[in-house]
Design a protein around this motif. Structure first.
Motif, short mmCIF file in Angstrom:
data_model
loop_
_atom_site.label_atom_id
_atom_site.label_comp_id
_atom_site.label_asym_id
_atom_site.label_seq_id
_atom_site.Cartn_x
_atom_site.Cartn_y
_atom_site.Cartn_z
N LEU A 207 0.82 -1.20 0.00
CA LEU A 207 0.00 0.00 0.00
C LEU A 207 0.85 1.26 0.00
O LEU A 207 0.51 2.26 -0.63
CB LEU A 207 -0.92 0.00 1.22
CG LEU A 207 -1.93 1.14 1.30
CD1 LEU A 207 -3.07 0.92 0.32
CD2 LEU A 207 -2.48 1.27 2.73
N GLY A 208 2.00 1.20 0.69
CA GLY A 208 2.83 2.37 0.92
C GLY A 208 2.57 2.94 2.30
O GLY A 208 1.44 2.90 2.80
N SER A 209 3.61 3.47 2.93
CA SER A 209 3.47 3.95 4.31
C SER A 209 2.48 5.10 4.42
O SER A 209 1.89 5.33 5.49
CB SER A 209 4.84 4.39 4.85
OG SER A 209 5.40 5.41 4.02
N ASP A 210 2.26 5.83 3.34
CA ASP A 210 1.25 6.89 3.29
C ASP A 210 0.15 6.57 2.28
O ASP A 210 -0.62 7.45 1.89
CB ASP A 210 1.89 8.23 2.92
CG ASP A 210 2.86 8.72 3.99
OD1 ASP A 210 2.50 8.64 5.17
OD2 ASP A 210 3.95 9.18 3.62
N GLY A 211 0.10 5.31 1.83
CA GLY A 211 -0.87 4.92 0.81
C GLY A 211 -0.48 5.32 -0.59
O GLY A 211 -1.25 5.16 -1.54
N GLU A 212 0.75 5.78 -0.76
CA GLU A 212 1.16 6.34 -2.05
C GLU A 212 1.32 5.29 -3.14
O GLU A 212 1.13 5.58 -4.33
CB GLU A 212 2.47 7.13 -1.89
CG GLU A 212 3.75 6.30 -1.73
CD GLU A 212 3.95 5.75 -0.31
OE1 GLU A 212 4.95 5.03 -0.09
OE2 GLU A 212 3.12 6.06 0.58
N ARG A 213 1.64 4.05 -2.77
CA ARG A 213 1.85 3.04 -3.80
C ARG A 213 0.55 2.65 -4.49
O ARG A 213 0.55 2.34 -5.69
CB ARG A 213 2.53 1.81 -3.19
CG ARG A 213 3.97 2.07 -2.78
CD ARG A 213 4.71 0.81 -2.46
NE ARG A 213 6.12 1.10 -2.22
CZ ARG A 213 7.04 0.17 -1.95
NH1 ARG A 213 6.70 -1.10 -1.87
NH2 ARG A 213 8.30 0.52 -1.74
N LEU A 214 -0.55 2.67 -3.76
CA LEU A 214 -1.84 2.40 -4.39
C LEU A 214 -2.22 3.53 -5.34
O LEU A 214 -2.72 3.29 -6.44
CB LEU A 214 -2.92 2.20 -3.32
CG LEU A 214 -4.34 1.94 -3.85
CD1 LEU A 214 -4.37 0.76 -4.81
CD2 LEU A 214 -5.30 1.72 -2.69
N VAL A 215 -1.96 4.76 -4.95
CA VAL A 215 -2.23 5.91 -5.83
C VAL A 215 -1.41 5.78 -7.11
O VAL A 215 -1.93 5.93 -8.23
CB VAL A 215 -1.91 7.24 -5.12
CG1 VAL A 215 -2.06 8.41 -6.09
CG2 VAL A 215 -2.81 7.43 -3.90
N GLU A 216 -0.13 5.49 -6.97
CA GLU A 216 0.74 5.36 -8.13
C GLU A 216 0.28 4.21 -9.04
O GLU A 216 0.32 4.33 -10.27
CB GLU A 216 2.18 5.12 -7.68
CG GLU A 216 2.82 6.32 -6.97
CD GLU A 216 4.09 5.95 -6.25
OE1 GLU A 216 4.48 4.75 -6.28
OE2 GLU A 216 4.70 6.84 -5.62
N TYR A 217 -0.15 3.13 -8.42
CA TYR A 217 -0.59 1.98 -9.20
C TYR A 217 -1.84 2.32 -10.03
O TYR A 217 -1.93 1.97 -11.21
CB TYR A 217 -0.90 0.80 -8.28
CG TYR A 217 -1.42 -0.42 -9.01
CD1 TYR A 217 -0.57 -1.23 -9.74
CD2 TYR A 217 -2.78 -0.73 -8.99
CE1 TYR A 217 -1.05 -2.35 -10.42
CE2 TYR A 217 -3.26 -1.84 -9.66
CZ TYR A 217 -2.39 -2.65 -10.37
OH TYR A 217 -2.87 -3.74 -11.06
N LEU A 218 -2.79 3.01 -9.43
CA LEU A 218 -4.00 3.38 -10.16
C LEU A 218 -3.69 4.34 -11.30
O LEU A 218 -4.30 4.25 -12.38
CB LEU A 218 -5.02 3.99 -9.20
CG LEU A 218 -5.67 3.01 -8.22
CD1 LEU A 218 -6.50 3.75 -7.18
CD2 LEU A 218 -6.54 1.99 -8.96
N GLU A 219 -2.74 5.25 -11.10
CA GLU A 219 -2.32 6.13 -12.20
C GLU A 219 -1.73 5.32 -13.34
O GLU A 219 -2.03 5.57 -14.52
CB GLU A 219 -1.31 7.15 -11.68
CG GLU A 219 -1.91 8.18 -10.72
CD GLU A 219 -0.85 9.08 -10.09
OE1 GLU A 219 -1.23 10.14 -9.57
OE2 GLU A 219 0.34 8.69 -10.11
N TRP A 220 -0.88 4.37 -12.99
CA TRP A 220 -0.29 3.50 -14.01
C TRP A 220 -1.36 2.68 -14.73
O TRP A 220 -1.35 2.57 -15.96
CB TRP A 220 0.72 2.55 -13.35
CG TRP A 220 1.22 1.47 -14.26
CD1 TRP A 220 2.26 1.56 -15.14
CD2 TRP A 220 0.67 0.15 -14.41
NE1 TRP A 220 2.41 0.37 -15.82
CE2 TRP A 220 1.44 -0.51 -15.39
CE3 TRP A 220 -0.38 -0.53 -13.80
CZ2 TRP A 220 1.18 -1.82 -15.78
CZ3 TRP A 220 -0.65 -1.84 -14.19
CH2 TRP A 220 0.13 -2.47 -15.17
#
Length: 430
Positions: A207-220
């Motif tokens: 997910l990411g420590s601030d949820g950033e990995r999910l955001v990045e994944y959805l953008e991708w």
């Protein structure tokens, strides 16, 4: 026509069973396995091979049909029945279940399924109690037996039992990626899968420590959908976060910080609609319903276009009804092995009719091709909002199994009564 015998054989399921509590507690990946000790009762390792119990029902004409008993990947989590061991339950199928069914008319699906449901459940503490996986597999065999004896489709048998009008178009299929969340998502996009990709965001690291990995994944994912999808492709994004968003933020979930994060997710997915499954795990059904409703209301008040999907603590028919009645989700997953008999999954889908909650007929990667085929008929008989591609985590195989079964059944129904396809009428439900 009568049921002559009921036999059971231990077999393999389509994936593995994982100790979700151990993974959330920090068990680290070790290749395809996990390092560390299990913490959930019944597990010998954090990840171990899934099992199935093949149930074969022989009919008086010498023909035989089967259903497959299987349990979810995360057994023992979120209020579900414990780890399923096929060999341990073989005597139950060939004992109390066989005694109850042998000699009965296979055409009477609803009555036969009710007989199985009347046998002691694990919750009742009976000595020969039935795991939900057993009820699941036996009901599949009974459904296929009724279809064979009636010379009808299993869809028609279920529609008659529930007095529903079956779907006349394919139910949207939902692909699941497993941890290969980019490669498998690209496969889904190339095939124009209607709902995708699940994503398996089951830890802070993903997910990411601030949820950033999910955001990045959805953008991708949105970018790749535009690059790879067929012309006119309008998918729905659906990601499962296994309660990790709740661990990141904590309650209350209608506060600005949480709503702002979901707004970021919506923006990342734009222009595609987004569903987030299992945003938190509150520890019991009552608390989960309260927290899910709180988040749903907060998102609605802020105009954030993200739908939330109930999974944890939404296991039984009563659970589904409770989530729907309390308006605690935009979508409820009907997790088929946890419901028990397939007729109960069908009733769970129909419990959403006339409400603002949609029914997603789900299940688990840890099933078999036989159970997946049975679920296609549940989805068609009830016209569910979406249907999980299963079994396995390779995507292509499960997508093939459910898509082909669905198209074959719809084509057979159209051949039997072309007017059904023309006007959407119920026809003879064959």
């Amino acid at each position: 026509m009568r049921i002559e015998s009921v036999r059971a054989t231990p077999g393999a399921s389509g994936f593995y069973v994982d100790d979700q509590a151990a993974i959330k507690a920090g068990a680290t990946e070790d290749g395809f396995a996990y390092a560390g000790d299990p913490v959930t009762e019944g597990f010998d390792a954090v990840r171990q091979a899934g099992e199935a119990l093949i149930v074969e029902v022989e009919l008086a004409d010498g023909s035989a049909v089967r259903g497959d008993c299987a349990a979810v990947q995360y057994s023992g989590a979120g209020g579900r029945d414990p780890l399923f061991r096929a060999e341990a339950y073989r005597p139950v199928v060939e004992g109390p279940v066989a005694d109850a069914l042998e000699g009965r008319d296979p055409r009477a699906f609803a009555n036969n399924a009710a007989v199985v449901e009347s046998l002691p459940s694990r919750a009742s503490g009976g000595g020969d109690s039935l795991h939900t996986a057993l009820r699941y597999g036996v009901s599949q065999a009974l459904l296929f037996a009724a279809a064979r004896a009636r010379r009808a489709t299993p869809t028609g048998v279920l529609a008659d039992a529930l007095d529903t009008a079956p779907a006349t178009e394919p139910v949207p299929v939902f692909g699941q990626s497993g941890d290969a969340r980019r490669r498998n998502a690209e496969k889904m996009l190339l095939k124009g899968v209607p709902v995708l990709p699940h994503g398996l965001f089951n830890s802070e690291a993903k997910l990411g420590s601030d949820g950033e990995r999910l955001v990045e994944y959805l953008e991708w994912l949105g970018s790749r959908a535009a690059d790879l999808g067929p012309e006119g492709y309008e998918p729905r994004f659906h990601v499962d976060v296994y309660g990790t968003v709740g661990e990141l933020f904590g309650p209350p979930y209608d506060r600005a910080e949480v709503v702002d994060y979901f707004a970021k997710l919506a923006a990342a997915a734009d222009p595609y609609p987004l569903q987030v499954e299992g945003p938190m795990d509150a520890g019991d059904r009552t608390a989960q319903i309260r927290r899910m409703a709180e988040l749903r209301d907060g998102l609605a008040d802020a105009g954030v276009p993200v739908d939330i999907v109930a999974d944890e603590w939404c296991n039984t028919l009563d659970d589904v009804r409770a989530f729907v009645d309390e308006g605690a989700a935009d979508v409820v997953q009907v997790k088929t092995p946890d419901l028990g008999g397939v007729q109960r999954s069908a009733r769970a889908v129909t419990a959403c009719e006339g409400t603002d909650t949609r029914a997603y007929l789900g299940g688990t990667c840890n099933e078999t091709a036989v159970s997946a085929r049975a679920c296609v008929h549940v989805a068609l008989a009830t016209d569910a909002a979406q249907l999980l591609a299963k079994p396995g985590m390779g995507f292509d195989e499960g997508y093939m199994v459910v898509t082909n079964e669905m198209r074959r059944t719809l084509a057979r129904r159209e051949r039997a009564d072309p007017q059904v396809a023309a006007d959407g009428s119920g026809g003879d439900r064959r």
